[in-house]
Design a protein around this motif. Structure first.
Motif, PDB file in Angstrom:
ATOM      1  N   GLY A  88      -4.179   4.192  -9.385  1.00  0.00           N
ATOM      2  CA  GLY A  88      -4.374   5.059  -8.243  1.00  0.00           C
ATOM      3  C   GLY A  88      -3.112   5.309  -7.443  1.00  0.00           C
ATOM      4  N   LEU A  89      -1.976   4.762  -7.850  1.00  0.00           N
ATOM      5  CA  LEU A  89      -0.732   4.948  -7.117  1.00  0.00           C
ATOM      6  C   LEU A  89       0.368   5.411  -8.054  1.00  0.00           C
ATOM      7  CD1 LEU A  89      -0.689   1.782  -4.818  1.00  0.00           C
ATOM      8  CD2 LEU A  89      -1.193   4.139  -4.124  1.00  0.00           C
ATOM      9  N   ALA A  90       1.287   6.217  -7.517  1.00  0.00           N
ATOM     10  CA  ALA A  90       2.475   6.666  -8.249  1.00  0.00           C
ATOM     11  C   ALA A  90       3.698   6.227  -7.475  1.00  0.00           C
ATOM     12  CB  ALA A  90       2.475   8.181  -8.417  1.00  0.00           C
ATOM     13  N   MET A  91       4.703   5.739  -8.198  1.00  0.00           N
ATOM     14  CA  MET A  91       5.943   5.300  -7.586  1.00  0.00           C
ATOM     15  C   MET A  91       6.984   6.414  -7.739  1.00  0.00           C
ATOM     16  SD  MET A  91       7.828   3.048  -6.020  1.00  0.00           S
ATOM     17  CE  MET A  91       6.992   1.442  -6.172  1.00  0.00           C
ATOM     18  N   GLN A  92       7.592   6.818  -6.584  1.00  0.00           N
ATOM     19  CA  GLN A  92       8.695   7.779  -6.582  1.00  0.00           C
ATOM     20  C   GLN A  92       9.975   7.055  -6.192  1.00  0.00           C
ATOM     21  OE1 GLN A  92       6.811  11.010  -4.028  1.00  0.00           O
ATOM     22  NE2 GLN A  92       7.853  12.278  -5.596  1.00  0.00           N
ATOM     23  N   VAL A  93      10.952   7.134  -7.092  1.00  0.00           N
ATOM     24  CA  VAL A  93      12.236   6.461  -6.871  1.00  0.00           C
ATOM     25  C   VAL A  93      13.321   7.528  -6.907  1.00  0.00           C
ATOM     26  CG1 VAL A  93      13.830   4.708  -7.702  1.00  0.00           C
ATOM     27  CG2 VAL A  93      11.368   4.364  -7.925  1.00  0.00           C
ATOM     28  N   GLN A 138       8.884   5.094  -2.754  1.00  0.00           N
ATOM     29  CA  GLN A 138       7.659   5.264  -1.987  1.00  0.00           C
ATOM     30  C   GLN A 138       6.482   5.302  -2.946  1.00  0.00           C
ATOM     31  OE1 GLN A 138       8.414   8.956   0.075  1.00  0.00           O
ATOM     32  NE2 GLN A 138       7.538  10.216  -1.585  1.00  0.00           N
ATOM     33  N   LEU A 139       5.338   4.794  -2.459  1.00  0.00           N
ATOM     34  CA  LEU A 139       4.091   4.786  -3.215  1.00  0.00           C
ATOM     35  C   LEU A 139       3.217   5.910  -2.711  1.00  0.00           C
ATOM     36  CD1 LEU A 139       3.379   0.952  -3.455  1.00  0.00           C
ATOM     37  CD2 LEU A 139       3.954   2.497  -5.346  1.00  0.00           C
ATOM     38  N   VAL A 140       2.661   6.705  -3.630  1.00  0.00           N
ATOM     39  CA  VAL A 140       1.828   7.859  -3.273  1.00  0.00           C
ATOM     40  C   VAL A 140       0.476   7.680  -3.957  1.00  0.00           C
ATOM     41  CG1 VAL A 140       1.612  10.356  -3.348  1.00  0.00           C
ATOM     42  CG2 VAL A 140       3.877   9.311  -3.096  1.00  0.00           C
ATOM     43  N   PRO A 141      -0.640   7.744  -3.181  1.00  0.00           N
ATOM     44  CA  PRO A 141      -1.962   7.606  -3.806  1.00  0.00           C
ATOM     45  C   PRO A 141      -2.372   8.907  -4.492  1.00  0.00           C
ATOM     46  CG  PRO A 141      -2.207   7.953  -1.462  1.00  0.00           C
ATOM     47  CD  PRO A 141      -0.735   7.867  -1.705  1.00  0.00           C
ATOM     48  N   GLU A 142      -3.427   8.769  -5.314  1.00  0.00           N
ATOM     49  CA  GLU A 142      -3.883   9.958  -6.043  1.00  0.00           C
ATOM     50  C   GLU A 142      -4.648  10.912  -5.138  1.00  0.00           C
ATOM     51  OE1 GLU A 142      -6.640   8.902  -9.060  1.00  0.00           O
ATOM     52  OE2 GLU A 142      -7.700   7.432  -7.814  1.00  0.00           O
ATOM     53  N   GLY A 200       0.812  -1.197   0.000  1.00  0.00           N
ATOM     54  CA  GLY A 200       0.000   0.000   0.000  1.00  0.00           C
ATOM     55  C   GLY A 200       0.848   1.250   0.000  1.00  0.00           C
ATOM     56  N   PRO A 201       0.230   2.412   0.059  1.00  0.00           N
ATOM     57  CA  PRO A 201       0.987   3.675   0.029  1.00  0.00           C
ATOM     58  C   PRO A 201       1.943   3.776   1.211  1.00  0.00           C
ATOM     59  CG  PRO A 201      -1.365   4.055  -0.329  1.00  0.00           C
ATOM     60  CD  PRO A 201      -1.252   2.634   0.105  1.00  0.00           C
ATOM     61  N   GLY A 202       3.011   4.521   1.014  1.00  0.00           N
ATOM     62  CA  GLY A 202       4.012   4.743   2.048  1.00  0.00           C
ATOM     63  C   GLY A 202       5.407   4.504   1.528  1.00  0.00           C
ATOM     64  N   VAL A 203       6.383   4.670   2.418  1.00  0.00           N
ATOM     65  CA  VAL A 203       7.795   4.485   2.042  1.00  0.00           C
ATOM     66  C   VAL A 203       8.061   3.000   1.901  1.00  0.00           C
ATOM     67  CG1 VAL A 203      10.167   4.836   2.773  1.00  0.00           C
ATOM     68  CG2 VAL A 203       8.456   6.607   3.213  1.00  0.00           C
ATOM     69  N   GLN A 204       8.641   2.594   0.774  1.00  0.00           N
ATOM     70  CA  GLN A 204       8.937   1.184   0.512  1.00  0.00           C
ATOM     71  C   GLN A 204      10.411   0.865   0.772  1.00  0.00           C
ATOM     72  OE1 GLN A 204       6.189  -0.635  -0.225  1.00  0.00           O
ATOM     73  NE2 GLN A 204       5.097   1.335  -0.118  1.00  0.00           N
ATOM     74  N   ALA A 205      11.304   1.829   0.523  1.00  0.00           N
ATOM     75  CA  ALA A 205      12.748   1.642   0.772  1.00  0.00           C
ATOM     76  C   ALA A 205      13.338   3.009   1.059  1.00  0.00           C
ATOM     77  CB  ALA A 205      13.435   0.993  -0.418  1.00  0.00           C
ATOM     78  N   GLY A 206      14.188   3.116   2.088  1.00  0.00           N
ATOM     79  CA  GLY A 206      14.720   4.424   2.476  1.00  0.00           C
ATOM     80  C   GLY A 206      16.208   4.453   2.662  1.00  0.00           C
ATOM     81  N   GLU A 207      16.969   3.651   1.893  1.00  0.00           N
ATOM     82  CA  GLU A 207      18.414   3.579   2.083  1.00  0.00           C
ATOM     83  C   GLU A 207      19.202   4.506   1.149  1.00  0.00           C
ATOM     84  OE1 GLU A 207      16.568   1.014   1.273  1.00  0.00           O
ATOM     85  OE2 GLU A 207      16.425  -0.240   3.088  1.00  0.00           O
ATOM     86  N   CYS A 208      18.550   5.401   0.414  1.00  0.00           N
ATOM     87  CA  CYS A 208      19.254   6.189  -0.596  1.00  0.00           C
ATOM     88  C   CYS A 208      20.120   7.285   0.005  1.00  0.00           C
ATOM     89  CB  CYS A 208      18.264   6.793  -1.586  1.00  0.00           C
ATOM     90  SG  CYS A 208      17.110   7.974  -0.821  1.00  0.00           S
ATOM     91  N   ARG A 209      20.148   7.377   1.365  1.00  0.00           N
ATOM     92  CA  ARG A 209      21.032   8.372   1.962  1.00  0.00           C
ATOM     93  C   ARG A 209      22.506   7.989   1.814  1.00  0.00           C
ATOM     94  NH1 ARG A 209      18.366   5.899   6.149  1.00  0.00           N
ATOM     95  NH2 ARG A 209      16.957   7.699   6.283  1.00  0.00           N
ATOM     96  N   PHE A 210      22.761   6.707   1.430  1.00  0.00           N
ATOM     97  CA  PHE A 210      24.127   6.248   1.211  1.00  0.00           C
ATOM     98  C   PHE A 210      24.357   6.041  -0.285  1.00  0.00           C
ATOM     99  CE2 PHE A 210      22.649   4.510   5.319  1.00  0.00           C
ATOM    100  CZ  PHE A 210      23.506   5.219   6.153  1.00  0.00           C
ATOM    101  N   LEU A 211      25.630   6.301  -0.732  1.00  0.00           N
ATOM    102  CA  LEU A 211      25.918   6.195  -2.163  1.00  0.00           C
ATOM    103  C   LEU A 211      25.771   4.773  -2.663  1.00  0.00           C
ATOM    104  CD1 LEU A 211      28.992   8.569  -2.600  1.00  0.00           C
ATOM    105  CD2 LEU A 211      26.704   8.837  -3.575  1.00  0.00           C
ATOM    106  N   ALA A 212      26.200   3.790  -1.866  1.00  0.00           N
ATOM    107  CA  ALA A 212      26.173   2.394  -2.317  1.00  0.00           C
ATOM    108  C   ALA A 212      24.839   1.719  -2.054  1.00  0.00           C
ATOM    109  CB  ALA A 212      27.293   1.601  -1.647  1.00  0.00           C
ATOM    110  N   ALA A 213      23.887   2.425  -1.383  1.00  0.00           N
ATOM    111  CA  ALA A 213      22.605   1.818  -1.036  1.00  0.00           C
ATOM    112  C   ALA A 213      21.683   1.807  -2.245  1.00  0.00           C
ATOM    113  CB  ALA A 213      21.962   2.595   0.103  1.00  0.00           C
ATOM    114  N   PRO A 214      20.658   0.895  -2.223  1.00  0.00           N
ATOM    115  CA  PRO A 214      19.685   0.911  -3.318  1.00  0.00           C
ATOM    116  C   PRO A 214      18.872   2.195  -3.311  1.00  0.00           C
ATOM    117  CG  PRO A 214      19.433  -1.031  -1.925  1.00  0.00           C
ATOM    118  CD  PRO A 214      20.423  -0.149  -1.260  1.00  0.00           C
ATOM    119  N   ALA A 215      18.029   2.323  -4.324  1.00  0.00           N
ATOM    120  CA  ALA A 215      17.246   3.545  -4.463  1.00  0.00           C
ATOM    121  C   ALA A 215      16.157   3.615  -3.404  1.00  0.00           C
ATOM    122  CB  ALA A 215      16.619   3.595  -5.853  1.00  0.00           C
TER     123      ALA A 215
END
Length: 467
Positions: free
Chosen positions: A138-143, A84-88, A66-81
Motif C-alpha cells: 500500500g506504499l510507494a517509496m520515492q527517492v 518520501q512514502l506515498v500511500p495508494e 507511515g506516509p510522508g517525507v522521510q528525508a529532505g536533504e537532497c537540496r545539497f549535492l553532498a546530502a543524502p537522497a
C-alpha cells in the motif's frame, strides 16, 4: 543567339579530395556523436544505479514509518537522497505537503498496478532525478538525488567532443588532399606522358613504375603497366610501318629506275633495231609485271583480316591439288610430289578460297625457287589424330635455311644472303604468314632433316570437320 554555358566539372583531383575529406569528416563526426551517446548513457546508467541503491537503503531504514517525507536533504549535492512514502489512496495522506510531486502513476506503483519508474523533478530550484518503487504493501517509496552534476558532465563531454570533431574537419581536408595527391600521382604521370607523346609524336616515352615484386600492384599501377605495354605495341607498330615504307621505297627504286631507262630507250625507237626494240619492250613488260605484283602484295599485306562475308567452306586439299598443278606448269624443271591421306580429303575449313590458294602457291614457289634443277618438292596433307587439325607440309631439297635467317624468314622484304641473287621481292613468305594468321592457322619454318627447308601449316581444329 548565345549558346548556353556548359557546366564544367571540377578536376578529378579536387573531386577526390572533397570526397575523401567528406568521408573522413563524416566518420570523425559520427565517432564523436557515438562517443557522446555512450558517455551520456554511461553517466545516466551509473546515476540510476546510485539512485536504486539509495532507494533500497531508504526502504530498509523507514520500514515502520507511515506516509510522508522521510528525508529532505537532497537540496545539497553532498546530502543524502530525499525520500518520501506515498500511500495508494489520497485519503491516508498526511496533512503536510510532499517534497516531491505525487501523481497518479506514483499511487499506481503503491498499489502494485505499475512497475517502478524514473522521472525528473525540481527541489529548491535544483534538478533531481526521482525513482518511484514499491515499499511495503500500500506504499510507494520515492527517492531523489540532484542530477545537475550529471547534466554538467554531459555538457562538458559534448563540448570536448565538439572541439575534437571540429578539429577533425581540417584534418580530414588535409588527409583528403594527401589521398588525392598520392593516389592520383600515377594518373598524373600517365596524363603527362600521353600529352608529351601527343606533342612530340614520340612513342618512346614510358611511365616510371614503382619498384616492387610483380603481382602486388594496385589498380593504378596495373593501369600504368597496361599503358606502357600499349606504348610498346604502338612503338613497334610505328617502327614496322616506317620499316615497311623504307623497305618498299628501297625495293621499288630499282625496278622503277629500270622502267624509266627502258621507257627512255623506247622513246628513241626509230634509232633502234627491231631486235633491240623487242628486247626493250619485253623488259619493260616484265618490269611492269614485277612492280604490279609487288604493289598488289603490299596492298594485301596492308589488310589485317579477311572480310567475314568472303569466308566460305572449302576443301583445303582440293585447293592444294590445284596449286600443285599450277606450280608444275610454272616450274617444269621441278618435280612436285603430293601426298594427301583419305581423311584429309574430307576436311572442310572456313576460308577465303583465293587467299588460301595464294598461301599454297607462295609456299610452293618459294620451295621451287630454292630447289636445284631437277629437284624434288614434297607436299603432304594429313590430319593429325591427336587434335584433328589438318597439317600441310612443303619440303624442298635446296640449301635450307641458315639458323641466323630462320627467325626472319617471314619478315617483309627480308632476303637471306643466298637468295639476294634470285628473283622476288621478299614478300611471299610474309604474305603467307599473314594469310595463315587471318585464317587462324599456324605457319612455321624449320630445317628439314637431311637438308632443305620445311614449312608446316596447321589449320585450326575448330575450322575443319570430317564428314
Amino acid at each position: 543567339m548565345t549558346r548556353p554555358r556548359r557546366h564544367r566539372r571540377p578536376p578529378l583531383r579536387r573531386r577526390l579530395a572533397l570526397t575523401a575529406s567528406a568521408a573522413v569528416a563524416g566518420v570523425a563526426l559520427a565517432v564523436c556523436a557515438g562517443a557522446y551517446a555512450v558517455t551520456v548513457y554511461t553517466l545516466n546508467r551509473q546515476f540510476d544505479l546510485q539512485l536504486t541503491q539509495a532507494a533500497t537503503l531508504a526502504i530498509q531504514q523507514h520500514q515502520e514509518n507511515g506516509p510522508g517525507v522521510q528525508a529532505g536533504e537532497c537540496r545539497f549535492l553532498a546530502a543524502p537522497a530525499c525520500a518520501q512514502l506515498v500511500p495508494e489512496s489520497a485519503t491516508g495522506d498526511p496533512r503536510g505537503s510532499y517534497l516531491l510531486p505525487v501523481t497518479g502513476a506514483v499511487r499506481q506503483v503503491a498499489s502494485r498496478d505499475r512497475a517502478p519508474f524514473y522521472s525528473t523533478a525540481s527541489v529548491a530550484g535544483h534538478p533531481v532525478r526521482v525513482l518511484t518503487t514499491p515499499a511495503r504493501r500500500g506504499l510507494a517509496m520515492q527517492v531523489a538525488l540532484r542530477s545537475d552534476g550529471v547534466q554538467r558532465a554531459e555538457r562538458q563531454a559534448a563540448g570536448l567532443l565538439a572541439v575534437i570533431g571540429g578539429a577533425g574537419v581540417p584534418v580530414a581536408a588535409l588527409l583528403g588532399y594527401w589521398v588525392s595527391r598520392s593516389g592520383l600521382a600515377p594518373v598524373a604521370r600517365l596524363t603527362s606522358t600521353a600529352e608529351r607523346i601527343t606533342a612530340t609524336r614520340d612513342a618512346g616515352h614510358r611511365i616510371d613504375l614503382p619498384a616492387g615484386p610483380r603481382g602486388r600492384e594496385d589498380e593504378i599501377t596495373r593501369l600504368a603497366v597496361s599503358f606502357n605495354t600499349m606504348l610498346d605495341a604502338l612503338e613497334e607498330s610505328l617502327a614496322a610501318q616506317r620499316r615497311l615504307v623504307a623497305d618498299a621505297s628501297h625495293e621499288l627504286r630499282t625496278p622503277l629506275t629500270a622502267l624509266r631507262a627502258n621507257a627512255e630507250i623506247l622513246l628513241r625507237a626509230e634509232q633502234l633495231t627491231p631486235r633491240q626494240r623487242e628486247r626493250a619492250t619485253g623488259a619493260l613488260s616484265r618490269q611492269l609485271r614485277e612492280v604490279t605484283t609487288m604493289i598488289n602484295d603490299l596492298i594485301d599485306l596492308a589488310r589485317d583480316e579477311e572480310p567475314q562475308q568472303a569466308l566460305e567452306l572449302v576443301q583445303p586439299t582440293a585447293l592444294l591439288e590445284h596449286a600443285v598443278a599450277a606450280a608444275r606448269d610454272h616450274w617444269p624443271h621441278i618435280e612436285f610430289v603430293l601426298e594427301a591421306g583419305p581423311p584429309a580429303g574430307s576436311v572442310l575449313a572456313a576460308a577465303v578460297p583465293s587467299r588460301l590458294a595464294r598461301l599454297f602457291s607462295n609456299l610452293l614457289d618459294n620451295a621451287a625457287k630454292f630447289s636445284p634443277a631437277g629437284g624434288r618438292v614434297e607436299v603432304t596433307a594429313l590430319r593429325s589424330p591427336a587434335d584433328g587439325r589438318l597439317e600441310i607440309t612443303v619440303r624442298d631439297h635446296g640449301p635450307g635455311i641458315d639458323p641466323a635467317d630462320l627467325p626472319h624468314v617471314f619478315d617483309r622484304f627480308y632476303r637471306a644472303r643466298t637468295a639476294r641473287a634470285l628473283p622476288g621481292s621478299g614478300l611471299g613468305l610474309a604474305m603467307a604468314r599473314q594469310i595463315a594468321h587471318t585464317h587462324r592457322a599456324e605457319l612455321t619454318a624449320h630445317q628439314a632433316p637431311g637438308g632443305g627447308a620445311l614449312f608446316r601449316l596447321r589449320l585450326p581444329a575448330d575450322a575443319g570437320s570430317a564428314r
